[in-house]
Design a protein around this motif. Structure first.
Motif, PDB file in Angstrom:
ATOM      1  N   PRO A 108       0.832  -1.218   0.000  1.00  9.90           N
ATOM      2  CA  PRO A 108       0.000   0.000   0.000  1.00  9.90           C
ATOM      3  C   PRO A 108       0.861   1.260   0.000  1.00  9.90           C
ATOM      4  N   LYS A 109       0.326   2.317  -0.588  1.00  7.37           N
ATOM      5  CA  LYS A 109       1.096   3.561  -0.741  1.00  7.37           C
ATOM      6  C   LYS A 109       0.774   4.581   0.348  1.00  7.37           C
ATOM      7  N   LYS A 110      -0.521   4.743   0.645  1.00 11.33           N
ATOM      8  CA  LYS A 110      -0.913   5.706   1.684  1.00 11.33           C
ATOM      9  C   LYS A 110      -1.104   4.949   2.998  1.00 11.33           C
ATOM     10  N   VAL A 111      -0.133   5.106   3.896  1.00 10.28           N
ATOM     11  CA  VAL A 111      -0.109   4.318   5.129  1.00 10.28           C
ATOM     12  C   VAL A 111      -0.147   5.241   6.339  1.00 10.28           C
ATOM     13  N   VAL A 112      -1.099   4.985   7.230  1.00  8.82           N
ATOM     14  CA  VAL A 112      -1.212   5.740   8.476  1.00  8.82           C
ATOM     15  C   VAL A 112      -0.874   4.800   9.625  1.00  8.82           C
ATOM     16  N   VAL A 113      -0.028   5.270  10.542  1.00  5.28           N
ATOM     17  CA  VAL A 113       0.429   4.410  11.634  1.00  5.28           C
ATOM     18  C   VAL A 113       0.170   5.070  12.985  1.00  5.28           C
ATOM     19  N   PHE A 114      -0.619   4.388  13.835  1.00  4.52           N
ATOM     20  CA  PHE A 114      -0.868   4.853  15.194  1.00  4.52           C
ATOM     21  C   PHE A 114      -0.049   4.066  16.219  1.00  4.52           C
ATOM     22  N   ASN A 115       0.340   2.859  15.891  1.00  2.00           N
ATOM     23  CA  ASN A 115       1.061   1.989  16.814  1.00  2.00           C
ATOM     24  C   ASN A 115       2.555   2.280  16.729  1.00  2.00           C
ATOM     25  N   THR A 116       3.115   2.867  17.780  1.00  2.00           N
ATOM     26  CA  THR A 116       4.522   3.286  17.742  1.00  2.00           C
ATOM     27  C   THR A 116       5.486   2.101  17.714  1.00  2.00           C
ATOM     28  N   ALA A 117       5.095   0.972  18.310  1.00  2.00           N
ATOM     29  CA  ALA A 117       5.953  -0.212  18.238  1.00  2.00           C
ATOM     30  C   ALA A 117       6.055  -0.703  16.798  1.00  2.00           C
ATOM     31  N   THR A 118       4.928  -0.668  16.090  1.00  2.00           N
ATOM     32  CA  THR A 118       4.941  -1.061  14.677  1.00  2.00           C
ATOM     33  C   THR A 118       5.708  -0.041  13.844  1.00  2.00           C
ATOM     34  N   LEU A 119       5.554   1.230  14.160  1.00  2.00           N
ATOM     35  CA  LEU A 119       6.298   2.279  13.452  1.00  2.00           C
ATOM     36  C   LEU A 119       7.793   2.062  13.612  1.00  2.00           C
ATOM     37  N   ASP A 120       8.213   1.644  14.783  1.00  2.00           N
ATOM     38  CA  ASP A 120       9.610   1.320  15.062  1.00  2.00           C
ATOM     39  C   ASP A 120      10.116   0.272  14.072  1.00  2.00           C
ATOM     40  N   ILE A 121       9.329  -0.800  13.884  1.00  2.00           N
ATOM     41  CA  ILE A 121       9.731  -1.877  12.962  1.00  2.00           C
ATOM     42  C   ILE A 121       9.688  -1.388  11.519  1.00  2.00           C
ATOM     43  N   MET A 122       8.647  -0.656  11.161  1.00  2.00           N
ATOM     44  CA  MET A 122       8.514  -0.153   9.797  1.00  2.00           C
ATOM     45  C   MET A 122       9.669   0.777   9.442  1.00  2.00           C
ATOM     46  N   ASP A 123      10.082   1.587  10.395  1.00  2.24           N
ATOM     47  CA  ASP A 123      11.217   2.481  10.171  1.00  2.24           C
ATOM     48  C   ASP A 123      12.487   1.679   9.925  1.00  2.24           C
ATOM     49  N   ALA A 124      12.653   0.595  10.648  1.00  4.95           N
ATOM     50  CA  ALA A 124      13.834  -0.263  10.459  1.00  4.95           C
ATOM     51  C   ALA A 124      13.837  -0.905   9.074  1.00  4.95           C
ATOM     52  N   LEU A 125      12.645  -1.134   8.523  1.00  2.54           N
ATOM     53  CA  LEU A 125      12.513  -1.750   7.195  1.00  2.54           C
ATOM     54  C   LEU A 125      12.432  -0.704   6.078  1.00  2.54           C
ATOM     55  N   ASN A 126      12.559   0.581   6.443  1.00  3.07           N
ATOM     56  CA  ASN A 126      12.483   1.677   5.462  1.00  3.07           C
ATOM     57  C   ASN A 126      11.173   1.657   4.678  1.00  3.07           C
ATOM     58  N   ILE A 127      10.081   1.439   5.393  1.00  3.18           N
ATOM     59  CA  ILE A 127       8.752   1.441   4.782  1.00  3.18           C
ATOM     60  C   ILE A 127       8.196   2.868   4.823  1.00  3.18           C
ATOM     61  N   PRO A 128       7.817   3.434   3.675  1.00  9.00           N
ATOM     62  CA  PRO A 128       7.291   4.803   3.646  1.00  9.00           C
ATOM     63  C   PRO A 128       5.981   4.927   4.413  1.00  9.00           C
ATOM     64  N   VAL A 129       5.846   6.022   5.149  1.00  9.67           N
ATOM     65  CA  VAL A 129       4.655   6.293   5.952  1.00  9.67           C
ATOM     66  C   VAL A 129       4.096   7.648   5.560  1.00  9.67           C
ATOM     67  N   THR A 130       2.780   7.745   5.468  1.00  7.90           N
ATOM     68  CA  THR A 130       2.127   8.998   5.067  1.00  7.90           C
ATOM     69  C   THR A 130       1.790   9.882   6.257  1.00  7.90           C
ATOM     70  N   ALA A 131       1.233   9.271   7.301  1.00  8.88           N
ATOM     71  CA  ALA A 131       0.722  10.066   8.419  1.00  8.88           C
ATOM     72  C   ALA A 131       0.895   9.335   9.738  1.00  8.88           C
ATOM     73  N   VAL A 132       1.118  10.117  10.795  1.00  5.83           N
ATOM     74  CA  VAL A 132       1.275   9.591  12.154  1.00  5.83           C
ATOM     75  C   VAL A 132       0.674  10.590  13.145  1.00  5.83           C
ATOM     76  N   PRO A 133       0.392  10.170  14.374  1.00 10.85           N
ATOM     77  CA  PRO A 133      -0.013  11.139  15.392  1.00 10.85           C
ATOM     78  C   PRO A 133       1.166  12.045  15.748  1.00 10.85           C
ATOM     79  N   GLN A 134       0.905  13.329  15.897  1.00  8.79           N
ATOM     80  CA  GLN A 134       1.963  14.262  16.271  1.00  8.79           C
ATOM     81  C   GLN A 134       1.559  15.153  17.454  1.00  8.79           C
ATOM     82  N   SER A 135       0.270  15.158  17.806  1.00  7.80           N
ATOM     83  CA  SER A 135      -0.195  15.999  18.903  1.00  7.80           C
ATOM     84  C   SER A 135       0.121  15.320  20.241  1.00  7.80           C
TER      85      SER A 135
END
Length: 317
Positions: free
Chosen positions: A50-77
């Motif tokens: 998938p191209k447009k990916v939204v991630v709320f789970n920070t543990a999963t974001l940690d793994i996705m970042d390690a795999l260089n998976i592009p992310v569209t949106a995340v919580p920032q507030s």
């Protein structure tokens, strides 16, 4: 006349078979471009890569970042990402609310291909799934290593990063095995979190049970209830179990609270100074931001690096 009708019928039948074949081919192609993912909230069909990916789970974001998976949106507030994930606080990424409360209006405008929920956004799963296919790739603390491996492999499959996932897992396991040659004989340990001047401890099969369940440290005591919020403990209790190692998380520091006492201040008292951990210089202040906020494969790899350095250090005299 009969022959004409027969020929016409056969032609129509042939055309119908071709159309049905096309439909079946189209269905197979669609099926081949989706994956059924089993996760903490059930099973969900998600598009492959998938191209447009939204991630709320920070543990999963940690793994996705390690795999260089592009992310569209995340919580920032009100989110304090650890240093190695700090880029996700920039404007390059769309802000979709907080870790607990998604901004559904922004999410609808993005029209994501997939949403990764779970973690602190578990209660929002149904609403998120109404917007786009949503998966909750939480890591099971009762089966940490196998669960972390499964989640990494699933992300590799979804985003066509199978080889990268395989290498990431292999490197992680190798680091575990290298460290376990030292941890299994290092003595007893206690993992505590300091929050608002109070302490709670975590044992095996708990949120921070990695130190015991994977690395092999011997628990200084056995807690009957793991509990996500740990077991309330005092300095008297810590002295009574007298661990040889104390691993400390500072929640206030992790969430950016500068007003509370630091973990170092809370532990610097007459009773803790009598423990074997204090006297041997075996109190290790962990990277609280990554442990508390993130908690994926990079977090625990960094944790092992930190513990490895501590194990190499000579005790203070």
């Amino acid at each position: 006349m009969y022959s004409y009708i027969k020929v016409k019928f056969l032609v129509l039948l042939a055309v119908l078979l071709v159309l049905v074949g096309c439909d079946n081919k189209k269905e197979q192609q669609t099926s081949a471009n989706t994956l059924t993912i089993e996760h903490a909230q059930g099973k969900t069909d998600v598009p492959e890569n998938p191209k447009k990916v939204v991630v709320f789970n920070t543990a999963t974001l940690d793994i996705m970042d390690a795999l260089n998976i592009p992310v569209t949106a995340v919580p920032q507030s009100d989110v304090h990402y650890p240093t190695f994930l700090s880029k996700y606080g920039r404007k390059d990424y769309t802000n979709v609310g907080t870790l607990f409360e998604p901004n559904y209006e922004v999410l609808s405008s993005i029209q994501p291909d997939v949403i990764v929920a779970g973690g602190r956004a578990t209660d929002a799963y149904k609403k998120l799934n109404d917007i786009a296919p949503t998966i909750s790739l939480d890591i099971d603390p009762n089966n940490f290593l196998s669960s972390l491996t499964q989640r990494t492999e699933q992300l590799g499959s979804i985003f066509n990063k199978q080889n990268e996932a395989k290498k990431l897992i292999a490197d992680f396991n190798q680091k575990i095995e290298q460290l376990k040659t030292k941890t299994t004989t290092a003595g007893t340990a206690l993992v505590i979190m300091v929050n608002g001047g109070k302490m709670s401890a975590y044992g095996s099969k708990s949120r921070f049970g990695f130190v015991f369940d994977v690395l092999g440290f011997q628990p200084a005591t056995i807690f009957q209830e793991a509990g996500r919020h740990g077991n309330a403990v005092t300095s008297e209790f810590i002295l009574s179990v007298n661990p040889q190692w104390i691993f400390v998380l500072d929640r206030d520091n992790a969430i950016g609270n500068k007003e509370a006492q630091s973990a170092q201040q809370v532990l610097d008292n007459e009773l803790i100074r009598k423990t074997a951990a204090w006297q041997q210089n075996h109190i290790v202040y962990l990277d609280s931001s990554s442990m508390y906020i993130a908690g994926g494969i990079q977090t625990y790899s960094r944790l092992m690096d930190q513990i490895g350095i501590a194990l190499q250090s000579e005790p203070a005299h």
